[in-house]
Design a protein around this motif. Structure first.
Motif, PDB file in Angstrom:
ATOM      1  N   LYS A  95       0.702   6.038  -9.996  1.00 15.97           N
ATOM      2  CA  LYS A  95       1.889   5.372  -9.459  1.00 15.97           C
ATOM      3  C   LYS A  95       1.746   3.847  -9.497  1.00 15.97           C
ATOM      4  O   LYS A  95       2.721   3.134  -9.726  1.00 15.97           O
ATOM      5  CB  LYS A  95       2.132   5.810  -8.011  1.00 15.97           C
ATOM      6  CG  LYS A  95       2.639   7.220  -7.868  1.00 15.97           C
ATOM      7  CD  LYS A  95       2.918   7.539  -6.408  1.00 15.97           C
ATOM      8  CE  LYS A  95       3.299   8.997  -6.256  1.00 15.97           C
ATOM      9  NZ  LYS A  95       3.558   9.349  -4.846  1.00 15.97           N
ATOM     10  N   ILE A 114      -1.382  -0.803  -4.330  1.00 15.27           N
ATOM     11  CA  ILE A 114      -2.497   0.119  -4.109  1.00 15.27           C
ATOM     12  C   ILE A 114      -1.951   1.536  -3.958  1.00 15.27           C
ATOM     13  O   ILE A 114      -1.147   1.799  -3.061  1.00 15.27           O
ATOM     14  CB  ILE A 114      -3.281  -0.250  -2.827  1.00 15.27           C
ATOM     15  CG1 ILE A 114      -3.780  -1.699  -2.914  1.00 15.27           C
ATOM     16  CG2 ILE A 114      -4.436   0.725  -2.598  1.00 15.27           C
ATOM     17  CD1 ILE A 114      -4.580  -2.157  -1.694  1.00 15.27           C
ATOM     18  N   CYS A 123       6.590  14.031   3.633  1.00 15.52           N
ATOM     19  CA  CYS A 123       7.919  14.283   3.074  1.00 15.52           C
ATOM     20  C   CYS A 123       7.942  15.645   2.394  1.00 15.52           C
ATOM     21  O   CYS A 123       8.953  16.328   2.366  1.00 15.52           O
ATOM     22  CB  CYS A 123       8.290  13.198   2.071  1.00 15.52           C
ATOM     23  SG  CYS A 123       8.532  11.612   2.855  1.00 15.52           S
ATOM     24  N   VAL A 136       0.867  -1.184   0.000  1.00 16.82           N
ATOM     25  CA  VAL A 136       0.000   0.000   0.000  1.00 16.82           C
ATOM     26  C   VAL A 136       0.901   1.230   0.000  1.00 16.82           C
ATOM     27  O   VAL A 136       1.647   1.462   0.946  1.00 16.82           O
ATOM     28  CB  VAL A 136      -0.955   0.004   1.215  1.00 16.82           C
ATOM     29  CG1 VAL A 136      -1.950   1.153   1.097  1.00 16.82           C
ATOM     30  CG2 VAL A 136      -1.683  -1.326   1.336  1.00 16.82           C
ATOM     31  N   HIS A 139      -3.466   5.697  -5.131  1.00 13.33           N
ATOM     32  CA  HIS A 139      -4.420   6.504  -5.912  1.00 13.33           C
ATOM     33  C   HIS A 139      -3.747   7.718  -6.553  1.00 13.33           C
ATOM     34  O   HIS A 139      -4.355   8.429  -7.338  1.00 13.33           O
ATOM     35  CB  HIS A 139      -5.514   7.036  -4.977  1.00 13.33           C
ATOM     36  CG  HIS A 139      -4.934   7.838  -3.847  1.00 13.33           C
ATOM     37  ND1 HIS A 139      -4.239   7.245  -2.810  1.00 13.33           N
ATOM     38  CD2 HIS A 139      -4.883   9.164  -3.614  1.00 13.33           C
ATOM     39  CE1 HIS A 139      -3.820   8.176  -1.974  1.00 13.33           C
ATOM     40  NE2 HIS A 139      -4.184   9.359  -2.446  1.00 13.33           N
ATOM     41  N   ASP A 140      -2.483   7.938  -6.194  1.00  9.25           N
ATOM     42  CA  ASP A 140      -1.789   9.164  -6.588  1.00  9.25           C
ATOM     43  C   ASP A 140      -1.094   8.992  -7.949  1.00  9.25           C
ATOM     44  O   ASP A 140      -0.877   7.866  -8.402  1.00  9.25           O
ATOM     45  CB  ASP A 140      -0.742   9.455  -5.504  1.00  9.25           C
ATOM     46  CG  ASP A 140      -0.270  10.890  -5.524  1.00  9.25           C
ATOM     47  OD1 ASP A 140      -0.872  11.710  -6.227  1.00  9.25           O
ATOM     48  OD2 ASP A 140       0.727  11.181  -4.832  1.00  9.25           O
ATOM     49  N   GLN A 198      11.468   7.862  -5.587  1.00  8.67           N
ATOM     50  CA  GLN A 198      10.493   6.821  -5.934  1.00  8.67           C
ATOM     51  C   GLN A 198      10.975   6.133  -7.200  1.00  8.67           C
ATOM     52  O   GLN A 198      10.526   6.409  -8.305  1.00  8.67           O
ATOM     53  CB  GLN A 198       9.110   7.467  -6.043  1.00  8.67           C
ATOM     54  CG  GLN A 198       8.746   8.182  -4.740  1.00  8.67           C
ATOM     55  CD  GLN A 198       7.367   8.789  -4.691  1.00  8.67           C
ATOM     56  OE1 GLN A 198       6.496   8.445  -5.485  1.00  8.67           O
ATOM     57  NE2 GLN A 198       7.158   9.689  -3.740  1.00  8.67           N
ATOM     58  N   ALA A 206      -7.714   4.907  -3.541  1.00  6.35           N
ATOM     59  CA  ALA A 206      -7.168   5.065  -2.188  1.00  6.35           C
ATOM     60  C   ALA A 206      -7.768   4.007  -1.280  1.00  6.35           C
ATOM     61  O   ALA A 206      -8.934   3.630  -1.433  1.00  6.35           O
ATOM     62  CB  ALA A 206      -7.495   6.457  -1.658  1.00  6.35           C
ATOM     63  N   LEU A 207      -6.958   3.512  -0.366  1.00  5.40           N
ATOM     64  CA  LEU A 207      -7.461   2.575   0.630  1.00  5.40           C
ATOM     65  C   LEU A 207      -8.215   3.367   1.695  1.00  5.40           C
ATOM     66  O   LEU A 207      -7.676   4.325   2.246  1.00  5.40           O
ATOM     67  CB  LEU A 207      -6.285   1.847   1.279  1.00  5.40           C
ATOM     68  CG  LEU A 207      -6.661   0.643   2.112  1.00  5.40           C
ATOM     69  CD1 LEU A 207      -6.759  -0.584   1.212  1.00  5.40           C
ATOM     70  CD2 LEU A 207      -5.644   0.399   3.209  1.00  5.40           C
ATOM     71  N   ASN A 246       0.834   8.502   6.125  1.00  6.77           N
ATOM     72  CA  ASN A 246      -0.093   9.270   6.965  1.00  6.77           C
ATOM     73  C   ASN A 246      -0.715   8.385   8.042  1.00  6.77           C
ATOM     74  O   ASN A 246      -0.925   7.181   7.852  1.00  6.77           O
ATOM     75  CB  ASN A 246      -1.171   9.943   6.106  1.00  6.77           C
ATOM     76  CG  ASN A 246      -2.000   8.933   5.345  1.00  6.77           C
ATOM     77  OD1 ASN A 246      -2.960   8.388   5.871  1.00  6.77           O
ATOM     78  ND2 ASN A 246      -1.614   8.639   4.105  1.00  6.77           N
TER      79      ASN A 246
END
Ligand SMILES: Nc1ncnc2c1ncn2[C@@H]1O[C@H](COP(=O)(O)OP(=O)(O)OP(=O)(O)O)[C@@H](O)[C@H]1O
Length: 411
Positions: free
Chosen positions: A102, A77, A205, A53, A79-80, A90, A125-126, A147
């Protein structure tokens, strides 16, 4: 609660007569000859499924090593979408995938590395209403997010599904690693951190900065812990590993206590799927961003916050302003608006009175990078000098660069 079909591989799984393709002996031979790993270890990896995730700083190196080692099924997983500022750390994304999800960008990269594994792409998004369904199919869950709400959600879901959670975190020059809900009486994240940190003490970050290689260290170790779990090489002792790139020895480990009987998630009756769906994890962690108005730190009268266009108008009409930039000195050194003076927020909070005089004739305008710290500074000034007009800039220098001056450096 342990779901035998869907949790980390059992000893009987590992000893089941393994079958590998002929090429796989060559491909994975360097790890298969390791003591305690062997053919059962490799076959175990091939039969296992793992979900990562967050395909960011931690997720990318974790995914890379999991794919290379031959984990049979990997879910991603996120969503970004990839941004230029992600490429510093990354490492599965690249210039040509900026703007791409991503999860897709990372999946493409690991499929190039290992085309034989199954990769599931999830670009949503989870959250509490999809977590159980999305995580259920996998043996091990990796928390590579950034987060607190997602951390608690992942921990509760891992407890509910009876799956180990490999949790990583990295910021600035430091990182942390732990495996939760695993081994004999292993604690969950809530056992160790029953209450979320205050929102104003944590940052992403983007806000605090991070050295790319630090996320590489922790993400790689998340992959390693996952491989140890799957292949039976993990001793199951609950430990919190602390890493600091600037302090020798770089690694310290703290022994964690066992599961807490009073833990609302894994103690007693344990967390139920329904409880997860009903929980507002964002609210539990104090909201998405601190909302200073709601916290009683009023943002003053209407017009107390100005847009970057209004700041530009003030410059052009030669309005008398004292422009204070509350970013850290190192960031002020990267770029600044002309005429601004630097008073880093901690200094300003420690002694607000010494930074503006009582007879300030013009307006005081506060700016920061994103428009969060400037609100705190403006409220502090208003409390200490109520007769002075203090405004802060919505969206900060990021907005200035986007809306007013595209040549102004953005970071
Ligand atoms: N609930 C969630 N569901 C899916 N992905 C998540 C969730 N929470 C966080 N993430 C993902 O976890 C990743 C965290 O990685 P990282 O902090 O390195 O990236 P970032 O958010 O792009 O960084 P920056 O703070 O620089 O913008 C992000 O890609 C983010 O989208």
């Amino acid at each position: 609660m342990q779901d035998v079909e869907n949790t980390a591989l059992s000893e009987s799984d590992l000893s089941r007569s393994p079958s590998l393709h002929r090429d796989d002996y060559l491909r994975y031979g360097r790890q298969m000859i390791l003591e305690g790993f062997g053919l059962p270890g490799q076959a175990g990896l091939q039969r296992s499924s793992v979900v990562v995730v967050g395909a960011g700083g931690l997720g990318c190196p974790a995914l890379q090593y999991l794919a290379a080692s031959g984990v049979g099924r990997i879910g991603i997983i996120d969503h970004d979408m990839v941004e230029l500022s992600n490429l510093q750390r990354q490492i599965l994304h690249n210039e040509s995938t900026v703007g791409v999800y991503k999860a897709i960008s990372a999946a493409q990269a690991i499929q190039k590395l290992n085309s034989k594994i199954q990769v599931d792409i999830i670009t949503e998004a989870l959250h509490s209403s999809n977590a159980i369904a999305l995580l259920y199919p996998y043996n091990v869950i990796l928390d590579c997010t950034d987060n607190a709400p997602t951390r608690y959600l992942l921990s509760d879901t891992a407890v509910s599904l009876g799956k180990p959670l490999v949790s990583g975190a990295a910021q600035k020059f430091e990182g942390q690693l732990s495996v939760y809900n695993f081994g004999d009486n292993g604690p969950c994240y809530r056992c160790i951190f029953p209450r979320p940190p205050a929102m104003e003490t944590v940052g992403t970050c983007e806000e605090t900065g991070v050295l790319g290689a630090v996320t590489g260290v922790i993400g790689t170790m998340q992959a390693l812990e996952t491989i140890r779990i799957i292949t039976g090489l993990h001793d199951g002792k609950p430990t919190l590993l602390l890493y600091s790139a600037l302090t020798v020895p770089f690694f310290r480990s703290v022994k964690l206590r066992s599961k807490k009987p009073s833990c609302i998630a894994c103690g007693g009756d344990g967390v139920k799927n329904g409880t997860i769906e009903e929980t507002d994890y964002v609210a539990f962690c104090g909201g998405v961003r601190p909302n200073w108005e709601q916290k009683g730190l009023s943002s003053g009268s209407p017009g107390a916050r100005i847009r970057v266009q209004e700041l530009k108008d003030m410059f052009e009409s030669n309005t008398q302003i004292t422009l204070i930039d509350v970013r850290p000195t190192i960031e002020f050194g990267i770029c600044q608006l002309s005429g601004s003076k630097n008073v880093p927020l901690p200094q300003l909070l420690a002694d607000p009175n010494s930074h503006i005089s009582d007879d300030e004739s013009g307006q005081v305008v506060i700016v920061c990078r994103l428009g969060n710290d400037s609100q705190i500074a403006a409220d502090t000034f208003r409390e200490s000098k109520p007769n002075i007009v203090v405004k802060d800039v919505i969206g900060g220098l990021r907005a200035w660069s986007r809306e007013i001056d595209p040549l102004f450096p953005i970071y």
